[in-house]
Design a protein around this motif. Structure first.
Motif, mmCIF file in Angstrom:
data_model
loop_
_atom_site.group_PDB
_atom_site.id
_atom_site.type_symbol
_atom_site.label_atom_id
_atom_site.label_comp_id
_atom_site.label_asym_id
_atom_site.label_seq_id
_atom_site.Cartn_x
_atom_site.Cartn_y
_atom_site.Cartn_z
ATOM 1 N N GLU A 183 0.926 -1.071 -0.094
ATOM 2 C CA GLU A 183 0.068 -0.012 -0.044
ATOM 3 C C GLU A 183 0.946 1.432 0.135
ATOM 4 N N GLY A 184 1.859 1.199 0.795
ATOM 5 C CA GLY A 184 2.900 2.211 0.810
ATOM 6 C C GLY A 184 3.420 2.574 -0.364
ATOM 7 N N ALA A 185 3.931 1.514 -1.266
ATOM 8 C CA ALA A 185 4.439 1.632 -2.619
ATOM 9 C C ALA A 185 3.551 1.841 -3.776
ATOM 10 N N GLY A 186 2.215 1.971 -3.298
ATOM 11 C CA GLY A 186 1.135 2.487 -4.279
ATOM 12 C C GLY A 186 0.805 1.186 -5.205
ATOM 13 N N CYS A 187 1.109 -0.079 -4.705
ATOM 14 C CA CYS A 187 0.755 -1.217 -5.257
ATOM 15 C C CYS A 187 -0.634 -1.660 -4.783
ATOM 16 N N LYS A 188 -1.755 -1.359 -5.410
ATOM 17 C CA LYS A 188 -3.077 -1.584 -4.826
ATOM 18 C C LYS A 188 -3.607 -3.073 -5.097
ATOM 19 N N PHE A 189 -2.962 -3.902 -5.974
ATOM 20 C CA PHE A 189 -3.405 -5.113 -6.198
ATOM 21 C C PHE A 189 -2.488 -6.314 -5.908
ATOM 22 N N VAL A 190 -3.043 -6.985 -4.966
ATOM 23 C CA VAL A 190 -2.425 -8.188 -4.366
ATOM 24 C C VAL A 190 -2.968 -9.300 -4.873
ATOM 25 N N LEU A 191 -2.488 -10.350 -5.114
ATOM 26 C CA LEU A 191 -2.882 -11.733 -5.414
ATOM 27 C C LEU A 191 -2.005 -12.914 -4.604
ATOM 28 N N VAL A 192 -2.892 -13.565 -3.785
ATOM 29 C CA VAL A 192 -2.517 -14.638 -2.899
ATOM 30 C C VAL A 192 -2.805 -16.047 -3.282
ATOM 31 N N SER A 193 -2.119 -16.802 -3.101
ATOM 32 C CA SER A 193 -2.598 -18.501 -3.611
ATOM 33 C C SER A 193 -3.575 -18.994 -2.493
ATOM 34 N N THR A 194 -4.179 -19.903 -2.794
ATOM 35 C CA THR A 194 -5.313 -20.361 -1.990
ATOM 36 C C THR A 194 -4.689 -21.452 -0.996
ATOM 37 N N ALA A 195 -3.910 -22.299 -1.336
ATOM 38 C CA ALA A 195 -3.377 -23.368 -0.823
ATOM 39 C C ALA A 195 -2.256 -22.773 0.188
ATOM 40 N N LYS A 196 -2.375 -23.177 1.390
ATOM 41 C CA LYS A 196 -1.203 -23.083 2.273
ATOM 42 C C LYS A 196 -0.828 -21.578 2.513
ATOM 43 N N SER A 197 -1.740 -20.759 2.667
ATOM 44 C CA SER A 197 -1.680 -19.339 2.701
ATOM 45 C C SER A 197 -2.498 -18.823 3.941
ATOM 46 N N CYS A 198 -1.798 -17.821 4.419
ATOM 47 C CA CYS A 198 -2.908 -17.139 5.755
ATOM 48 C C CYS A 198 -3.970 -16.613 5.198
ATOM 49 N N GLY A 199 -5.068 -16.725 5.862
ATOM 50 C CA GLY A 199 -6.355 -15.881 5.573
ATOM 51 C C GLY A 199 -6.124 -14.426 6.083
ATOM 52 N N LEU A 200 -7.143 -13.663 5.686
ATOM 53 C CA LEU A 200 -7.284 -12.245 6.164
ATOM 54 C C LEU A 200 -7.863 -12.210 7.706
#
Length: 287
Positions: free
Chosen positions: A157-174
């Motif tokens: 967010e600080g770098a102006g990168c608004k779009f983040v994509l996360v893998s479904t498997a073995k990833s932390c939730g929000l």
């Protein structure tokens, strides 16, 4: 004992069709939806029982993960189909784990963990990315630690990168822990999730993005790459890093030079370096 409390009545028969000692007002659907929610230790709110989990899916609750018993039978096919459509991971586990997550409730072989907000399924996320003509993406494969994920979202967010994509498997939730670690930056980002990160990266390449992956063994340092172009910054999770098939999808594989005795940085530090190299280059070129 996890999930028990001497200060309030114990909930029974949640979602199981059994009786409850409490008789809350409202519709049957609302009764299922709220009665099935509990807080268990640090795992956050959950919904358990077949009907409550199905209703949570229909209501588009911010479900991060659904756990089902290995030997569960009779679970509605619609549950699995809807979870797949929404790119919500479904994992098989043992009864003890489900008992723990539900705080000993009548889970009927299924528990859904609820986060602070929902991820956006990949196709919808991609359409929004293209409609806003964004040119910087952070892609995260199997980042499991909430502190690392939160720190990465804060840096993005600080770098102006608004779009983040996360893998479904073995990833932390929000989770609440992620939101806290991000200092609330997650609320300003478009967070997508995909069960097929390799396919998603191919689609981003087709859309004109270069894909930058990092590995200690790469011959070229990260600052040799032109990050003023539309770019996906691809990072692997703690410990394993990026799997070979994702490295093959990348257009560039770079390293972060290390001059000390420790030869690697954690994923949050690596991500911050790449994001702010992009900021530096874009400022330098007045973009």
């Amino acid at each position: 004992m996890a999930g028990s409390s001497k200060r309030g009545p114990k909930r029974k028969g949640v979602g199981g069709g059994g009786s409850s000692k409490r008789s809350p007002s409202g519709s049957r659907n609302n009764r299922h939806r709220h009665a099935g929610r509990s807080k268990v230790g640090e795992k956050g709110p959950v919904v358990f029982g077949r009907h409550p989990v199905m209703e949570a899916l229909k209501a588009e609750a911010p479900i991060q993960r659904i756990s089902v018993a290995r030997d569960a039978s009779g679970l509605p096919k619609e549950l699995f189909e809807t979870a797949k459509e929404m790119e919500i991971p479904v994992t098989r586990t043992d009864k003890d784990r489900l008992d723990f997550l539900s705080g000993g409730g009548n889970h009927q072989g299924v528990v859904a963990q609820i986060g602070e907000r929902s991820f956006t399924p990949f196709e919808s996320w991609l359409k929004k990315l293209q409609s806003e003509q964004a040119d910087l993406v952070l892609a995260l494969d199997q980042v499991q630690d909430p502190q690392n994920l939160g720190a990465l979202l804060r840096s993005a967010e600080g770098a102006g990168c608004k779009f983040v994509l996360v893998s479904t498997a073995k990833s932390c939730g929000l989770t609440a822990a992620v939101s806290k670690a991000s200092a609330g930056a997650d609320q300003h980002l478009v967070l997508g999730r995909t069960a097929k990160m390799g396919v998603a990266l191919e689609k981003l390449r087709e859309a004109g993005f270069q894909v930058i992956a990092t590995t200690p063994a790469a011959p070229d340092p990260y600052f040799k790459i032109d990050l003023s172009r539309p770019s996906v910054l691809l990072l692997g999770g703690e410990g394993r890093g990026l799997p070979p098939h994702l490295k093959r999808v990348a257009t560039h594989v770079v390293n972060l030079p290390m001059l000390g005795k420790v030869q690697s940085l954690n994923v949050a530090s690596s991500g911050a370096i790449l994001l702010y190299e992009s900021v530096r280059q874009r400022i330098e070129q007045n973009l």
